[in-house]
Design an enzyme around this catalytic site. Structure first.
Site, mmCIF file in Angstrom:
data_model
loop_
_atom_site.group_PDB
_atom_site.id
_atom_site.type_symbol
_atom_site.label_atom_id
_atom_site.label_comp_id
_atom_site.label_asym_id
_atom_site.label_seq_id
_atom_site.Cartn_x
_atom_site.Cartn_y
_atom_site.Cartn_z
ATOM 1 C CE1 TYR A 38 81.376 -30.039 -35.243
ATOM 2 C CE2 TYR A 38 82.769 -29.228 -33.465
ATOM 3 C CZ TYR A 38 82.273 -30.283 -34.223
ATOM 4 O OH TYR A 38 82.683 -31.572 -33.957
ATOM 5 N N GLY A 42 80.412 -22.682 -24.849
ATOM 6 C CA GLY A 42 80.697 -21.250 -24.915
ATOM 7 C C GLY A 42 79.581 -20.500 -25.625
ATOM 8 C CG HIS A 43 78.895 -21.051 -29.761
ATOM 9 N ND1 HIS A 43 79.685 -22.140 -30.039
ATOM 10 C CD2 HIS A 43 79.386 -20.035 -30.513
ATOM 11 C CE1 HIS A 43 80.594 -21.807 -30.938
ATOM 12 N NE2 HIS A 43 80.455 -20.534 -31.228
ATOM 13 C CE LYS A 155 87.524 -19.315 -28.257
ATOM 14 N NZ LYS A 155 88.192 -19.069 -29.593
#
Length: 304
Positions: A38, A42-43, A155
């Site tokens: 998903y 950020g990824h 995070k």
């Protein structure tokens, strides 16, 4: 971009690429981004960093069942394989590893990787067994892919600390590279779980980044402020949101994740320019969000 669904395939693809690209300085360096899919920006930032620093970029997408507790969201964890593969191709990924649960755990599992100390607080305290699942699957992925570098978002700062400890203690020849938190324009940290938030919960969740930002400024500018006062102020700010249910608010040394000395407060850490983490986990409805800020402390002049 090559897609591997078995351990044998991903090992073969990575070995072939190492051989093909061994002629250049960084060509045979394998950068690895383990994810549960998903994918969001950020990824994507991790994949870009991997692409910049490594000659071969490998992404894994695997929703790891052993890091979820019995009352957690394994079954409803969001999945989007088609969109994930498009993002991976856009970011120049060379190999995507998409194993099934039976591929990763083909028989009864009798080995668990456990990291102690850094797992006892924060998410480790409220999610028993979670980091055993993380350390176990990541060690398996490291053994399968054999990367030189692995990229993780800050995070999940406790996860970074846990995996760095695991790599150091087990003499794994892998460099763990933490990457900055990626946020929406309004400050909300990107997370795959943000999709669960209602519009109202999404608005209320901004209290997390706001409270962290306010606390950071206070720590940077006020020599007299104490850890207890900071945590109390952050807690109060979050409690002003009627939709927020606090799991934890904590302030610890980083990366050892130890409590600060009650008598000393920030004094010794300021003198040694040590680092701290102010971390929090808060639920909005059934959605649990985490966020943090990591600071390297410096001496603050006393105002006369």
């Amino acid at each position: 971009m090559r897609i591997a669904k078995t351990i044998a395939e991903v090992r073969s693809f990575v070995a072939e690429l190492r051989a093909e690209r061994s002629g250049t300085a960084s060509g045979s360096i394998v950068g690895f981004v383990p994810t549960m899919g998903y994918l969001h920006e950020g990824h994507a930032s991790l994949l870009r960093r991997s692409r910049q620093e490594s000659g071969i970029s490998v992404l894994s997408i695997f929703v790891n069942p052993i890091q979820f507790g019995p009352n957690e969201d394994l079954d409803r964890y969001p999945r989007s394989e088609e969109a994930d593969l498009k993002l991976a191709e856009r970011e120049g990924v060379d190999v995507v590893f998409l194993p099934s649960v039976t591929e990763m755990y083909p028989e009864e599992r009798r080995t668990t990787v456990t990291v102690t100390g850094v797992t006892e607080r924060l998410c480790g305290a409220s999610r028993p067994g979670h980091f055993d699942g993380v350390a176990t699957v990541v060690s398996k992925l490291f053994n399968i892919v054999k990367p030189d570098q692995a990229f993780f978002g800050a995070k999940d700062a406790q996860q970074v600390a846990v995996l760095q400890k695991m790599v150091n203690d087990l003499n794994m020849d892998i460099e763990i590279i933490p990457c900055p938190i990626v946020r929406e324009e309004d400050g909300l940290a990107l997370s795959s779980r943000n999709v669960y938030l209602s519009e109202e919960q999404r608005r209320e969740a901004l209290v997390l980044s706001r409270s962290l930002r306010t606390a950071s400024l206070r720590i940077e500018s006020d020599a007299a402020v104490t850890p207890e006062l900071i945590m109390a102020e952050v807690t109060t700010a979050i409690q002003e949101s009627p939709l927020a249910e606090i799991d934890y608010v904590d302030l610890l040394t980083f990366p050892n994740l130890e409590p600060l000395d009650e008598q000393d407060g920030f004094t010794k850490l300021r003198a040694s320019e040590g680092s701290i983490i102010l971390a929090l986990a808060v639920k909005f409805g059934s959605t649990r969000l985490i966020d943090n800020t990591i600071m390297k402390l410096k001496e603050v002049p006393l105002h006369v």
